[in-house]
Scaffold this motif. Structure first.
Motif, PDB file in Angstrom:
ATOM      1  N   GLY A   1       0.817  -1.212   0.000  1.00  0.00           N
ATOM      2  CA  GLY A   1       0.000   0.000   0.000  1.00  0.00           C
ATOM      3  C   GLY A   1       0.848   1.258   0.000  1.00  0.00           C
ATOM      4  O   GLY A   1       0.565   2.217  -0.735  1.00  0.00           O
ATOM      5  N   GLY A   2       1.892   1.271   0.825  1.00  0.00           N
ATOM      6  CA  GLY A   2       2.779   2.430   0.866  1.00  0.00           C
ATOM      7  C   GLY A   2       3.433   2.713  -0.473  1.00  0.00           C
ATOM      8  O   GLY A   2       3.530   3.864  -0.915  1.00  0.00           O
ATOM      9  N   MET A   3       3.886   1.641  -1.143  1.00  0.00           N
ATOM     10  CA  MET A   3       4.501   1.808  -2.463  1.00  0.00           C
ATOM     11  C   MET A   3       3.495   2.329  -3.486  1.00  0.00           C
ATOM     12  O   MET A   3       3.815   3.205  -4.300  1.00  0.00           O
ATOM     13  CB  MET A   3       5.075   0.474  -2.929  1.00  0.00           C
ATOM     14  N   ILE A   4       2.277   1.797  -3.436  1.00  0.00           N
ATOM     15  CA  ILE A   4       1.246   2.247  -4.381  1.00  0.00           C
ATOM     16  C   ILE A   4       0.942   3.727  -4.159  1.00  0.00           C
ATOM     17  O   ILE A   4       0.851   4.514  -5.118  1.00  0.00           O
ATOM     18  CB  ILE A   4      -0.027   1.399  -4.226  1.00  0.00           C
ATOM     19  N   GLY A   5       0.777   4.132  -2.909  1.00  0.00           N
ATOM     20  CA  GLY A   5       0.456   5.528  -2.619  1.00  0.00           C
ATOM     21  C   GLY A   5       1.579   6.467  -3.025  1.00  0.00           C
ATOM     22  O   GLY A   5       1.336   7.532  -3.627  1.00  0.00           O
ATOM     23  N   SER A   6       2.811   6.093  -2.727  1.00  0.00           N
ATOM     24  CA  SER A   6       3.952   6.936  -3.067  1.00  0.00           C
ATOM     25  C   SER A   6       4.104   7.068  -4.580  1.00  0.00           C
ATOM     26  O   SER A   6       4.318   8.165  -5.114  1.00  0.00           O
ATOM     27  CB  SER A   6       5.221   6.336  -2.449  1.00  0.00           C
ATOM     28  N   ALA A   7       3.975   5.936  -5.290  1.00  0.00           N
ATOM     29  CA  ALA A   7       4.108   5.962  -6.747  1.00  0.00           C
ATOM     30  C   ALA A   7       2.970   6.742  -7.396  1.00  0.00           C
ATOM     31  O   ALA A   7       3.169   7.454  -8.395  1.00  0.00           O
ATOM     32  CB  ALA A   7       4.150   4.537  -7.295  1.00  0.00           C
ATOM     33  N   PHE A   8       1.778   6.620  -6.836  1.00  0.00           N
ATOM     34  CA  PHE A   8       0.619   7.335  -7.382  1.00  0.00           C
ATOM     35  C   PHE A   8       0.819   8.846  -7.299  1.00  0.00           C
ATOM     36  O   PHE A   8       0.558   9.572  -8.259  1.00  0.00           O
ATOM     37  CB  PHE A   8      -0.642   6.923  -6.628  1.00  0.00           C
ATOM     38  N   VAL A   9       1.273   9.323  -6.149  1.00  0.00           N
ATOM     39  CA  VAL A   9       1.503  10.763  -5.988  1.00  0.00           C
ATOM     40  C   VAL A   9       2.627  11.233  -6.903  1.00  0.00           C
ATOM     41  O   VAL A   9       2.570  12.328  -7.482  1.00  0.00           O
ATOM     42  CB  VAL A   9       1.823  11.086  -4.516  1.00  0.00           C
ATOM     43  N   ALA A  10       3.639  10.392  -7.084  1.00  0.00           N
ATOM     44  CA  ALA A  10       4.802  10.793  -7.872  1.00  0.00           C
ATOM     45  C   ALA A  10       4.539  10.751  -9.374  1.00  0.00           C
ATOM     46  O   ALA A  10       4.912  11.676 -10.114  1.00  0.00           O
ATOM     47  CB  ALA A  10       5.983   9.891  -7.539  1.00  0.00           C
ATOM     48  N   LYS A  11       3.901   9.678  -9.841  1.00  0.00           N
ATOM     49  CA  LYS A  11       3.814   9.445 -11.289  1.00  0.00           C
ATOM     50  C   LYS A  11       2.398   9.295 -11.819  1.00  0.00           C
ATOM     51  O   LYS A  11       2.196   9.250 -13.042  1.00  0.00           O
ATOM     52  CB  LYS A  11       4.593   8.173 -11.646  1.00  0.00           C
ATOM     53  N   GLY A  12       1.405   9.171 -10.951  1.00  0.00           N
ATOM     54  CA  GLY A  12       0.045   8.970 -11.405  1.00  0.00           C
ATOM     55  C   GLY A  12      -0.350   7.509 -11.432  1.00  0.00           C
ATOM     56  O   GLY A  12       0.464   6.606 -11.232  1.00  0.00           O
ATOM     57  N   ALA A  13      -1.617   7.262 -11.729  1.00  0.00           N
ATOM     58  CA  ALA A  13      -2.173   5.907 -11.661  1.00  0.00           C
ATOM     59  C   ALA A  13      -1.609   4.979 -12.727  1.00  0.00           C
ATOM     60  O   ALA A  13      -1.651   3.749 -12.578  1.00  0.00           O
ATOM     61  CB  ALA A  13      -3.693   5.974 -11.791  1.00  0.00           C
ATOM     62  N   SER A  14      -1.062   5.525 -13.796  1.00  0.00           N
ATOM     63  CA  SER A  14      -0.613   4.693 -14.913  1.00  0.00           C
ATOM     64  C   SER A  14       0.550   3.778 -14.548  1.00  0.00           C
ATOM     65  O   SER A  14       0.787   2.770 -15.233  1.00  0.00           O
ATOM     66  CB  SER A  14      -0.219   5.576 -16.106  1.00  0.00           C
ATOM     67  N   VAL A  15       1.301   4.112 -13.500  1.00  0.00           N
ATOM     68  CA  VAL A  15       2.476   3.294 -13.151  1.00  0.00           C
ATOM     69  C   VAL A  15       2.115   2.132 -12.226  1.00  0.00           C
ATOM     70  O   VAL A  15       2.968   1.293 -11.925  1.00  0.00           O
ATOM     71  CB  VAL A  15       3.579   4.147 -12.496  1.00  0.00           C
ATOM     72  N   ILE A  16       0.867   2.090 -11.761  1.00  0.00           N
ATOM     73  CA  ILE A  16       0.447   1.003 -10.877  1.00  0.00           C
ATOM     74  C   ILE A  16       0.094  -0.217 -11.723  1.00  0.00           C
ATOM     75  O   ILE A  16      -0.698  -0.128 -12.666  1.00  0.00           O
ATOM     76  CB  ILE A  16      -0.769   1.408 -10.019  1.00  0.00           C
ATOM     77  N   GLU A  17       0.679  -1.357 -11.400  1.00  0.00           N
ATOM     78  CA  GLU A  17       0.381  -2.611 -12.095  1.00  0.00           C
ATOM     79  C   GLU A  17      -0.903  -3.193 -11.502  1.00  0.00           C
ATOM     80  O   GLU A  17      -0.877  -4.044 -10.620  1.00  0.00           O
ATOM     81  CB  GLU A  17       1.543  -3.595 -11.931  1.00  0.00           C
ATOM     82  N   VAL A  18      -2.042  -2.710 -12.012  1.00  0.00           N
ATOM     83  CA  VAL A  18      -3.334  -3.073 -11.427  1.00  0.00           C
ATOM     84  C   VAL A  18      -3.566  -4.581 -11.487  1.00  0.00           C
ATOM     85  O   VAL A  18      -4.010  -5.199 -10.509  1.00  0.00           O
ATOM     86  CB  VAL A  18      -4.480  -2.313 -12.126  1.00  0.00           C
ATOM     87  N   ASP A  19      -3.257  -5.183 -12.629  1.00  0.00           N
ATOM     88  CA  ASP A  19      -3.454  -6.632 -12.757  1.00  0.00           C
ATOM     89  C   ASP A  19      -2.595  -7.397 -11.761  1.00  0.00           C
ATOM     90  O   ASP A  19      -3.045  -8.385 -11.168  1.00  0.00           O
ATOM     91  CB  ASP A  19      -3.117  -7.080 -14.183  1.00  0.00           C
ATOM     92  N   GLY A  20      -1.354  -6.935 -11.576  1.00  0.00           N
ATOM     93  CA  GLY A  20      -0.472  -7.592 -10.620  1.00  0.00           C
ATOM     94  C   GLY A  20      -0.983  -7.470  -9.202  1.00  0.00           C
ATOM     95  O   GLY A  20      -0.908  -8.425  -8.417  1.00  0.00           O
ATOM     96  N   VAL A  21      -1.497  -6.281  -8.852  1.00  0.00           N
ATOM     97  CA  VAL A  21      -2.034  -6.077  -7.505  1.00  0.00           C
ATOM     98  C   VAL A  21      -3.239  -6.984  -7.262  1.00  0.00           C
ATOM     99  O   VAL A  21      -3.364  -7.603  -6.195  1.00  0.00           O
ATOM    100  CB  VAL A  21      -2.428  -4.599  -7.305  1.00  0.00           C
ATOM    101  N   ILE A  22      -4.114  -7.085  -8.248  1.00  0.00           N
ATOM    102  CA  ILE A  22      -5.308  -7.925  -8.091  1.00  0.00           C
ATOM    103  C   ILE A  22      -4.939  -9.395  -8.014  1.00  0.00           C
ATOM    104  O   ILE A  22      -5.376 -10.130  -7.112  1.00  0.00           O
ATOM    105  CB  ILE A  22      -6.295  -7.672  -9.246  1.00  0.00           C
ATOM    106  N   GLU A  23      -4.090  -9.853  -8.962  1.00  0.00           N
ATOM    107  CA  GLU A  23      -3.780 -11.274  -9.058  1.00  0.00           C
ATOM    108  C   GLU A  23      -2.854 -11.763  -7.954  1.00  0.00           C
ATOM    109  O   GLU A  23      -2.992 -12.901  -7.480  1.00  0.00           O
ATOM    110  CB  GLU A  23      -3.135 -11.567 -10.417  1.00  0.00           C
ATOM    111  N   LYS A  24      -1.904 -10.910  -7.529  1.00  0.00           N
ATOM    112  CA  LYS A  24      -0.883 -11.383  -6.602  1.00  0.00           C
ATOM    113  C   LYS A  24      -1.013 -10.821  -5.194  1.00  0.00           C
ATOM    114  O   LYS A  24      -0.256 -11.194  -4.302  1.00  0.00           O
ATOM    115  CB  LYS A  24       0.509 -11.071  -7.152  1.00  0.00           C
TER     116      LYS A  24
END
Length: 371
Positions: free
Chosen positions: A110-133
């Motif tokens: 969660g911390g990594m997702i939040g930090s990356a989201f603020v820095a680069k936006g939602a496009s850098v989040i691997e949504v499929d990876g988060v859901i599947e893994k």
């Protein structure tokens, strides 16, 4: 030079998170053994620390998932990693403060997702990876542990139903030496790898390692194994009490079943590369072992509080991680912002622990057991 300083701080922060991971998750491996008096508290934490250290060397599949399957590796900077680690550490300490067994793994993700989201936006989040893994295993694993532990305790009671309780309890306490060791090994195999993955990701972002050839350096493996085992040894007694005695009143057979089921689930997930929450798994196992005896044996109010902490972990740690990254950027892209946030967080932690010490120790050992 500034980038090197940031990297050093990120590595130190990652190892600090690894320590809090071991400290926070000690209860996962040993609470049942202490609650049933299979081991003394100090013997239990020592045993768990040794097997956590050993488990870190078993596999690197989870490290690869954390480094490459949650956030796009090419978009990550050491400062983003730093923000994610602050989010994870803050949530670990907050839930420890209230004695809630939450997931260190999901706090880090969660911390990594939040930090990356603020820095680069939602496009850098691997949504499929988060859901599947992350999301799907988080739902399946505790349910599976619940079912396996429940089936195990029914078989156990059937096998020993006509035996004398004293003999049965002594036998299952001996069995808990094996299952407790196995769960500690599984915990090290899954959880220490998350820190390895984060440090390796920071090294790749800094240019120390090639991005196209994922390999965890030996010094990262050893330091991560050492940090999590030291955290385990110092132990989070507040959560041990919750896990060991507040969910169910546990007998040795239930402890054996919960630990055995949890070990099987976590080791399987580690082999498949899933960054699983060992807290979710052992909590599910404990509830299953209690519910199979009778539904009223489980304190469902406590279980509900634990479930609420599970639900809040990802979003809350994401918010904290995003805030930490944003605060560091107020001072520019150099090392100053990271240093200021590090000092601020260290000061807040020192103040909180200082308040706790002045008020006197809340819990120094599990309920009714001298440490």
């Amino acid at each position: 030079m500034d980038s090197d300083i940031v990297l050093y701080i990120v590595v130190a922060t990652a190892l600090a998170f690894d320590f809090t991971n071991g400290f926070h998750d000690t209860a996962n491996a040993i609470a049942t053994s202490i609650s049933t008096r299979a081991l003394s508290p100090r013997a239990a934490v020592l045993m768990s620390a040794i097997f956590n250290f050993a488990g870190a060397f078993v596999s690197l599949a989870v490290a690869a998932t954390v480094a490459q399957g949650i956030v796009e590796a090419d978009a990550v900077t050491p400062t983003i990693v730093f923000g994610g680690l602050i989010g994870a550490i803050a949530w670990n300490l907050a839930t420890w403060w209230f004695g809630l067994p939450s997931s260190s793994s999901h706090a880090l993700i969660g911390g990594m997702i939040g930090s990356a989201f603020v820095a680069k936006g939602a496009s850098v989040i691997e949504v499929d990876g988060v859901i599947e893994k992350v999301i799907i295993p988080a739902l399946i694993a505790p349910t599976l542990a619940f079912a396996v532990a429940g089936a195990s305790i029914l078989v156990a009671y059937r096998v020993v139903g006509r035996q004398r309780p004293g003999v049965v309890n002594r036998g299952y306490r001996l069995g808990q030496l094996v299952t407790g060791s196995l769960f500690s090994l599984a915990h090290g195999t899954n959880d220490a790898q998350k820190t390895m993955g984060i440090i390796t990701l920071a090294l790749i972002a800094h240019g120390n390692l090639p991005a196209n050839d994922f390999e965890v350096p030996t010094w990262v493996i050893v330091s991560s194994a050492t940090a999590i085992s030291l955290g385990t040894y110092f132990g989070g007694w507040r959560i041990i009490r919750t896990m060991g005695s507040r969910i169910i009143k546990m007998d040795p057979a239930q402890g054996f079943s919960a630990q055995g089921a949890g070990s099987a689930v976590v080791l399987t997930a580690s082999h498949l590369g899933f960054p699983l929450s060992t807290t979710h798994v052992i909590s599910g196992g404990i509830m299953g072992a209690g519910a199979a005896k009778r539904l009223s044996a489980v304190r469902w109010g406590v279980a509900g509080n634990i479930a609420l902490a599970w639900v809040l972990t990802l979003p809350c740690s994401a918010v904290i991680g995003g805030v930490a990254y944003g605060m560091s950027q107020l001072f520019g892209d150099d090392a100053l912002g990271v240093i200021v946030v590090t000092l601020l967080v260290a000061g807040l932690i020192a103040a909180a622990f200082g308040t706790r010490v002045r008020r006197g120790p809340a819990i120094t050992s599990p309920a009714g057991v001298e440490a």
